[in-house]
Scaffold this motif. Structure first.
Motif, PDB file in Angstrom:
ATOM      1  N   ASP A  98      -1.798   4.893   1.303  1.00 58.38           N
ATOM      2  CA  ASP A  98      -2.230   3.867   0.103  1.00 58.38           C
ATOM      3  C   ASP A  98      -2.820   2.786   0.756  1.00 58.38           C
ATOM      4  O   ASP A  98      -2.246   2.340   1.726  1.00 58.38           O
ATOM      5  N   GLN A  99      -3.824   2.392   0.164  1.00 54.74           N
ATOM      6  CA  GLN A  99      -4.551   1.117   0.955  1.00 54.74           C
ATOM      7  C   GLN A  99      -3.926  -0.072   0.541  1.00 54.74           C
ATOM      8  O   GLN A  99      -2.522  -0.295  -0.074  1.00 54.74           O
ATOM      9  N   ARG A 100      -4.288  -1.183   1.487  1.00 50.66           N
ATOM     10  CA  ARG A 100      -3.336  -2.396   1.323  1.00 50.66           C
ATOM     11  C   ARG A 100      -3.197  -2.839  -0.078  1.00 50.66           C
ATOM     12  O   ARG A 100      -4.104  -2.901  -1.018  1.00 50.66           O
ATOM     13  N   GLY A 101      -1.776  -3.108  -0.261  1.00 53.15           N
ATOM     14  CA  GLY A 101      -1.583  -3.754  -1.577  1.00 53.15           C
ATOM     15  C   GLY A 101      -1.509  -2.748  -2.557  1.00 53.15           C
ATOM     16  O   GLY A 101      -1.216  -3.180  -3.903  1.00 53.15           O
ATOM     17  N   VAL A 102      -1.388  -1.691  -2.317  1.00 52.14           N
ATOM     18  CA  VAL A 102      -1.299  -0.351  -3.167  1.00 52.14           C
ATOM     19  C   VAL A 102       0.047   0.469  -3.075  1.00 52.14           C
ATOM     20  O   VAL A 102       0.373   0.752  -2.042  1.00 52.14           O
ATOM     21  N   GLY A 103       0.552   0.884  -4.235  1.00 51.87           N
ATOM     22  CA  GLY A 103       1.698   1.954  -4.543  1.00 51.87           C
ATOM     23  C   GLY A 103       2.716   1.615  -3.251  1.00 51.87           C
ATOM     24  O   GLY A 103       3.661   0.863  -3.450  1.00 51.87           O
ATOM     25  N   LEU A 104       2.829   2.481  -2.325  1.00 51.20           N
ATOM     26  CA  LEU A 104       4.046   2.448  -1.496  1.00 51.20           C
ATOM     27  C   LEU A 104       3.816   1.411  -0.228  1.00 51.20           C
ATOM     28  O   LEU A 104       4.796   1.392   0.630  1.00 51.20           O
ATOM     29  N   SER A 105       2.629   1.072  -0.099  1.00 45.38           N
ATOM     30  CA  SER A 105       2.393  -0.034   0.786  1.00 45.38           C
ATOM     31  C   SER A 105       2.872  -1.308   0.713  1.00 45.38           C
ATOM     32  O   SER A 105       3.543  -1.502  -0.600  1.00 45.38           O
ATOM     33  N   ILE A 151       0.986  -6.337   7.637  1.00 44.91           N
ATOM     34  CA  ILE A 151       1.435  -5.634   6.142  1.00 44.91           C
ATOM     35  C   ILE A 151       1.528  -4.213   6.750  1.00 44.91           C
ATOM     36  O   ILE A 151       1.186  -3.860   7.903  1.00 44.91           O
ATOM     37  N   ARG A 152       2.114  -3.319   5.869  1.00 46.94           N
ATOM     38  CA  ARG A 152       2.625  -2.019   5.943  1.00 46.94           C
ATOM     39  C   ARG A 152       1.786  -0.992   5.290  1.00 46.94           C
ATOM     40  O   ARG A 152       1.707  -1.320   3.912  1.00 46.94           O
ATOM     41  N   LEU A 153       0.912  -0.068   5.645  1.00 46.65           N
ATOM     42  CA  LEU A 153       0.294   0.902   4.981  1.00 46.65           C
ATOM     43  C   LEU A 153       1.046   2.449   4.923  1.00 46.65           C
ATOM     44  O   LEU A 153       1.365   2.865   6.008  1.00 46.65           O
ATOM     45  N   ALA A 154       1.324   2.730   3.781  1.00 44.59           N
ATOM     46  CA  ALA A 154       2.129   3.877   3.589  1.00 44.59           C
ATOM     47  C   ALA A 154       1.246   5.202   3.742  1.00 44.59           C
ATOM     48  O   ALA A 154       0.000   5.473   3.298  1.00 44.59           O
TER      49      ALA A 154
END
Length: 664
Positions: free
Chosen positions: A146-153, A92-95
């Motif tokens: 932004d934490q995992r599953g949040v916002g721009l992530s 997954i990708r964290l912004a």
């Protein structure tokens, strides 16, 4: 950035904090079978987290926001394992936004900001946030993500269906029906996530703690400082427990202990904070005199409005869209809970209660309207996955019932007990496909890492007792409580000063003399500020004019009346090089106004020919006069409460427009 822009953001009501969903529904369970753990006594921590060595890679991208010329910001994604405990190669990708410090005294250990919620989005607002908390990262890089599953992530577990259900039910009086509607919307989100292949169980606190370590490795830092507020303080505790080796210091505000349950214990903390507010009013002579018997009045209001809700029109403070809504007794209590978060609004709450008791709903209507801006601040799917994984371990539906029974009757929600069971925490988590974590994750944190804990006197969700609870287990914990403060502890300049001192030298207890200079709460009482105008000259910007005398100057020719914390009256004179159209575009963008709206008038007033606009935003009216001359653009702005519009327009706005002129 113009001097008036930050004020406009505040006026728009952009304020975030921990937001809860207390809804669920009895339905066929789709989650794996979970046997409740009723106690963590005797449970020991496992070494599972200790053997992990999370890693990530950084991929640079263009920032999602405009970077000021004076700042250096690197943006991108930190790519991490979807499941740190069972790596499969899926990522997954964290912004991430890295605010680089280029000072002469630069220190190598950054501050990593851990957002609240769970599910609070912060990466898109990194510039504003970085400026607001500048003292917290002295001479250090600031990492906002932004934490995992949040916002721009990516992926982000957003749930627009839930927001739609909340807005659709503003005028619904049946609390059970509201809860079911919201639950149904969350189940729609759940089904969509599952159809998209989202692995909901991996969105939890232990995985997020491993993300922080992976982020450190990916960005190449040897040691880091953590700052976490609200849920972010709980995440910080998880990092301290699972990955302590590279943490230099930890700062926490609005501290949430690992062992507490947000979904259950908030009923108690919220009720107590409201009672503390009422008692504080009773203990202040002016408040007690102007608003006597406030507790009795509140309880009477709650009972009356739950039986006979009041219809009112609410105006969204950002979009300006209007909604028909019902004000219930539960809604009044909800407003008090929400705005005990925000320190600057706490002083007006006794007046809001008193006014409703007397049949005046203006202040309460403003609170209800402002609350609309807070409804869409979280990535709901992540919030639910985290809470259903972590929050209810060791708790039972009987606990929920006993907590409810212990509350003062007027502060008990109007929802029926059966609906509470079916539509609240347990019913919801039974239908969210995330099994509970192991019991040991609820054990209180014990740590030798230097830790700063900041608490607000009136915090309705993470009270000072919570900070004391966490501090009692820390070998090097420094706890400070701030009077007249709510959940937004960092709104206090004193709190920022203490945090800055601590990060500089976490081995020593920071100086805290500024707390002694903070006043106990002083409640607002109705006052009148006589309207009179005085000359204003701005040599730097090259103009002169008139401004209201006695209003609070936020910056030159940028004034707020501030009769109360909710007083929207606000006035600006401005001049800058450029065109009228360019300045108007900036202004309407900041205010969220329609830039294509036709002018209301074109008039030669005083020294210029002005274009005049009037925007009706329900509870306020916005007047704008704008012009250009000799390569410069000028504007006059007035925001007026609706019931004072005629007076402020005729006696302030128009005279100011006529008086404005360049300095020759």
């Amino acid at each position: 950035m113009f001097s008036w822009q930050s004020k406009l953001r505040r006026w728009a009501g952009i304020t975030m904090g921990l937001t809860l969903v207390m809804t669920s529904c009895q339905a066929e369970s789709l989650a794996p079978e979970v046997k409740p753990i009723t106690s963590t006594e005797g449970v020991k921590s496992t070494p599972t987290a200790e053997v992990l060595e999370p890693s990530g890679t950084f991929e640079a991208v263009a920032c999602w926001f405009e970077v000021p010329e004076t700042a250096q910001v690197d943006c991108g994604f930190v790519i991490v394992e979807e499941d740190h405990f069972e790596p499969t190669g899926k990522t997954i990708r964290l912004a991430v936004a890295i605010m680089r410090d280029k000072g002469m005294n630069h220190q190598p250990d950054p501050v990593i900001m851990l957002a609240g919620g769970p599910g609070e989005r912060i990466a898109a607002d990194a510039i504003v946030l970085g400026q607001a908390i500048a003292p917290l990262h002295p001479n250090r890089d600031l990492i906002i993500y932004d934490q995992r599953g949040v916002g721009l992530s990516e992926p982000a577990l957003e749930c627009p269906e839930f927001l739609e259900a909340m807005m659709d039910n503003l005028d619904e009086s049946d609390s059970g029906q509201v809860a079911k509607s919201q639950f149904d919307s969350l189940m729609q989100c759940r089904d969509r996530y599952l159809a998209e292949g989202i692995n909901l169980p991996v969105y939890n606190t232990r995985q997020s703690a491993a993300d922080v370590e992976a982020l450190r490795v990916a960005l190449g830092y040897e040691t880091v400082n953590l700052f976490g507020g609200s849920y972010g303080s709980l995440l910080a505790q998880a990092v301290m427990r699972d990955f302590p080796e590279h943490v230099r210091s930890v700062s926490m505000s609005s501290v949430l202990p690992i062992e507490k349950s947000v979904l259950l214990d908030t009923s108690t903390t919220a009720s107590q904070a409201i009672l503390d507010l009422l008692q504080a009013c009773e203990g202040e002579s002016t408040c007690a005199s102007v608003y006597p018997d406030l507790k009795q009045k509140l309880f009477s209001v709650v009972e009356r409005l739950n039986l006979n809700p009041l219809t009112m029109t609410l105006t969204h403070p950002i979009s300006g869209e209007q909604y028909e809504a019902l004000l219930t007794g539960d809604g009044v209590v909800g407003n008090l809970f929400t705005f005990l978060y925000i320190s600057r609004i706490i002083p007006v709450l006794p007046q809001a209660i008193h006014d409703v008791y007397q049949g005046d709903y203006n202040l309460m209507q403003q609170l209800s309207s402002s609350r609309l801006a807070l409804l869409d601040g979280l990535s709901r799917g992540t919030m639910l996955s985290v809470l259903c994984r972590d929050d209810l371990i060791g708790r039972t539906p009987q606990d929920q019932l006993e907590i409810r029974q212990a509350l003062p009757d007027p502060l008990v929600s109007d929802i029926e007990a059966d609906d509470l069971r079916n539509y609240a925490a347990f019913g919801l988590c039974e239908n969210w496909p995330v099994p509970q974590d192991e019991a040991w994750v609820k054990l209180p944190l014990q740590s030798e890492i230097p830790t700063l804990l900041l608490a607000g006197e009136f915090d309705p969700i993470t009270p000072p007792d919570y900070a004391r609870l966490v501090a009692s287990e820390l070998e090097h914990g420094y706890l400070f409580e701030f009077p007249a403060t709510g959940h937004d502890v960092l709104s206090s300049p004193c709190a920022q000063t203490i945090a800055s001192s601590f990060v500089e030298n976490p081995q020593l207890s920071p100086q805290s003399a500024c707390i002694n200079d903070m006043k106990t709460i002083s409640f607002n009482v109705p006052t009148e500020i006589e309207l009179s105008l005085q000359p204003f000259v701005d040599e730097t910007r090259g103009f002169q004019g008139l401004v209201p005398a006695g209003w609070q100057e936020l910056s030159p020719a940028n004034l707020a009346r501030k009769q109360t914390a909710l007083d929207p009256a606000y006035f600006v004179l401005e001049s800058k090089a450029g065109s009228r159209s360019g300045l108007f575009s900036d202004l309407t963008s900041q205010l969220g106004l329609d830039a294509t709206q036709a002018p209301d008038d074109e008039q030669a007033l005083g020294n210029f020919s002005w274009t005049l606009y009037k925007y009706d935003r329900g509870e306020v009216v916005i007047d704008i006069a704008i012009t250009e001359s000799d390569g410069k653009a000028y504007f006059v702005l007035l925001i007026s409460p609706l019931d004072e519009y005629d007076l402020l327009n005729s006696d302030l706005f128009l005279p100011a427009v006529k008086a404005m002129k360049p300095i020759s």
